[in-house]
Design an enzyme around this catalytic site. Structure first.
Site, mmCIF file in Angstrom:
data_model
loop_
_atom_site.group_PDB
_atom_site.id
_atom_site.type_symbol
_atom_site.label_atom_id
_atom_site.label_comp_id
_atom_site.label_asym_id
_atom_site.label_seq_id
_atom_site.Cartn_x
_atom_site.Cartn_y
_atom_site.Cartn_z
ATOM 1 N N LYS A 150 0.840 -1.207 0.000
ATOM 2 C CA LYS A 150 0.000 0.000 0.000
ATOM 3 C C LYS A 150 0.874 1.256 0.000
ATOM 4 O O LYS A 150 1.035 1.918 1.022
ATOM 5 C CB LYS A 150 -0.951 -0.029 1.205
ATOM 6 C CG LYS A 150 -2.144 0.903 1.066
ATOM 7 C CD LYS A 150 -3.225 0.542 2.058
ATOM 8 C CE LYS A 150 -4.354 1.536 2.113
ATOM 9 N NZ LYS A 150 -5.048 1.737 0.843
ATOM 10 N N GLU A 182 -8.950 -4.228 -9.925
ATOM 11 C CA GLU A 182 -9.674 -3.643 -8.781
ATOM 12 C C GLU A 182 -10.089 -2.236 -9.154
ATOM 13 O O GLU A 182 -9.854 -1.785 -10.284
ATOM 14 C CB GLU A 182 -8.787 -3.649 -7.526
ATOM 15 C CG GLU A 182 -7.488 -2.874 -7.699
ATOM 16 C CD GLU A 182 -6.526 -3.010 -6.532
ATOM 17 O OE1 GLU A 182 -6.958 -3.210 -5.387
ATOM 18 O OE2 GLU A 182 -5.305 -2.885 -6.779
HETATM 19 N N1 PDD Z 1 -7.957 2.557 -0.436
HETATM 20 N N2 PDD Z 1 -7.553 -1.424 -3.569
HETATM 21 C C1 PDD Z 1 -6.916 -0.237 -3.590
HETATM 22 C C2 PDD Z 1 -6.093 0.104 -4.780
HETATM 23 C C3 PDD Z 1 -7.039 0.645 -2.502
HETATM 24 O O1 PDD Z 1 -6.400 1.825 -2.532
HETATM 25 C C4 PDD Z 1 -7.863 0.285 -1.400
HETATM 26 C C5 PDD Z 1 -8.024 1.184 -0.204
HETATM 27 C C6 PDD Z 1 -8.523 -0.959 -1.434
HETATM 28 C C7 PDD Z 1 -9.402 -1.432 -0.311
HETATM 29 O O2 PDD Z 1 -8.640 -1.760 0.840
HETATM 30 P P1 PDD Z 1 -9.263 -1.635 2.306
HETATM 31 O O3 PDD Z 1 -10.497 -2.457 2.304
HETATM 32 O O4 PDD Z 1 -8.219 -2.194 3.173
HETATM 33 O O5 PDD Z 1 -9.556 -0.178 2.546
HETATM 34 C C8 PDD Z 1 -8.329 -1.790 -2.530
HETATM 35 C C9 PDD Z 1 -8.034 3.493 0.682
HETATM 36 C C10 PDD Z 1 -9.358 3.474 1.379
HETATM 37 C C11 PDD Z 1 -7.639 4.875 0.194
HETATM 38 O O6 PDD Z 1 -6.704 4.943 -0.582
HETATM 39 O O7 PDD Z 1 -8.224 5.868 0.615
#
Ligand code: PDD
Length: 286
Positions: A150, A182
């Protein structure tokens, strides 16, 4: 004015400082987490902190705080900023070595930078937006190959959102060889004949914390879950679609590339999953 956290200090947001040599600023050499807050409590903090540790490990980046300390900082910020519904943003970078250099600095002399702040989002868990659902467009996924980490390298996801906005939609789904990876900032799902279909985990997508919880709850509710890739064409003929993330929980998708899904309304399975997710997550919030 918000109180934010920077390298061990709680400060008013206008007094918080990070060096211009910070590698997060110069090279997107940093990782982040977004944890939602409902009723003043953190949703799935353990999951987010575990993924943070993994992201740091994959990039050989030092973790400047223990997980217990991290929970304490999250809680302090939620309290100080009186957050009932909203988000806590956390970012850790490889620090500020005092000059620009591609080579990683020695962690012994260059400590990581850690920043946290809150975002108040009253009504985050309300159902007005969810009942309406969102429209997505599909665009090519041209991000790097380690999307399971991330990182704060979010230029293309930002561009994707702008392309969606320009097309009159809310968000973009990313495709690779015709298959959806995604969403720009969320995981993507379709529903066909009552079965929930979502891409399997790999380095191609972020391992969503909301995804893990939602799939667990779906199975507990006797819903069938199939983890496999699906194409944009298959998505357009699905009965329903939805996304998951810490900031949207479970959000129905009602249109893909201008094609309404089913009757064009938020899908019943997605809305039910959203309800289950919110109920169960609130019970386990810390
Ligand atoms: N984004 N895929 C991507 C590319 C993401 O950036 C995110 C989360 C998710 C979902 O992950 P999670 O369920 O752990 O939030 C999937 C966050 C919310 C953001 O960038 O604000």
């Amino acid at each position: 004015m918000r109180t934010v956290y920077v390298n061990g200090e709680y400060l008013p947001e206008d007094q918080a400082r990070v060096s211009i040599f910070d590698r997060g600023f110069l090279m997107a050499d940093g990782v982040y987490e977004v944890t939602s807050v409902l009723g003043g409590k953190l949703i799935d903090f353990a999951g987010h902190s575990r993924r943070l540790a993994r992201s740091l490990g994959e990039l050989d980046m030092a973790n400047p705080v223990t997980m217990d300390a991290l929970l304490e900082i999250h809680r302090q910020l939620v309290t100080l900023n009186e957050i009932d519904e909203g988000l806590v943003y956390l970012q850790i970078t490889r620090g500020a070595p005092g000059d620009r250099d591609f080579v990683f600095p020695d962690p012994a002399s260059t400590p990581s930078t850690i920043v946290l702040f809150t975002q108040a989002k009253p009504g985050l868990a309300g159902d007005t937006a969810a009942k309406k659902g969102i429209k997505v467009i599909s665009i090519e996924d041209i991000r790097w190959g380690r999307r399971d980490i991330k990182t704060v390298q979010l230029l293309y996801p930002s561009m994707g959102k702008m392309m969606a906005k320009k097309a009159g939609a809310d968000d973009a789904w990313l495709t690779e060889d015709g298959f959806i990876t995604e969403g720009t900032s969320n995981n993507a799902y379709i529903v066909k004949d009552g079965k929930i279909i979502t891409r399997a985990l790999s380095t191609d997508i972020l391992h969503g914390i909301t995804r893990a919880a939602v799939l667990r709850f779906a199975k507990e509710a006797q819903m069938e879950v199939i983890e496999r890739s699906f194409t944009i064409d298959e998505a357009k003929t699905a009965d329903e679609a939805f996304i998951t993330s810490a900031s949207s929980f479970v959000m129905p998708v009602v249109e893909i590339d201008g094609m309404p899904l089913g009757d064009g309304k938020a899908g019943p399975l997605a809305l039910r999953l959203r309800e289950i997710y919110l109920d169960e997550s609130r019970k386990m919030a810390v």
